[in-house]
Design a protein around this motif. Sequence first.
Motif: not given
Lengths: 114, 110
Positions: A4-8, A21-25
């Motif tokens: 799971v990627l979180q940016i920033p 807040l962004n999240c790529d599950p």
Amino acid sequence: GPKVLQIPSHQIIDMGQMVTLNCDPVSNHLYFYWYKQILGQQMEFLVNFYNGKVMEKSKLFKDQFSVERPDGSYFTLKIQPTALEDSAVYFCASSSDRGNTEVFFGKGTRLTVV
Amino acid sequence: SQWGEENLQALSIQEGEDVTMNCSYKTYTTVVQWYRQKSGKGPAQLILIRSNEREKRSGRLRATLDTSSQSSSLSITGTLATDTAVYFCATDQGGRALIFGTGTTVSVSP
């Protein structure tokens, strides 16, 4: 393994401003979550999102919070307006099923409201 | 122990020692999951034990579950310095989102 990627990774924002807040599950997961962790304390559940809707939310999920995942894009947590007490690390997570399966967490976004 | 009125617990041990941490929960759960969180990282699952299981092993890890007392334990045998982390138990309140305990900080000295 699945990620799971979180940016920033870190965001500093003035009190009263909006933050997203962004999240790529994990790609084939259906259930998405946000958790809040104040330094050194426990992980606190905020919200669970499935099929385009909020399934569950805790008392910490204030009216100023909202979540969405427009088709094919990030799962987002928006806080508008921010307050000093919103300073924390926010973890996004995803799973293929509800709580009885493994939940995969990102590395978190450290939000500092000044 | 985690949960209830317990404060965050901290354990300091030497490499090679065994450690056991406990968790109690208040509501029905279909599973207890144990997660490890290292400094600056998100939690990562270690082991999942279902309500119809009393014990589950994975490598150096052993989890137990007692549904009658609503408690679970996680044991690590032959600890390594890399086991230094905060360990959380989590329950699903009957198939809902995971709710985490207060955590046990384990520090393993080389």
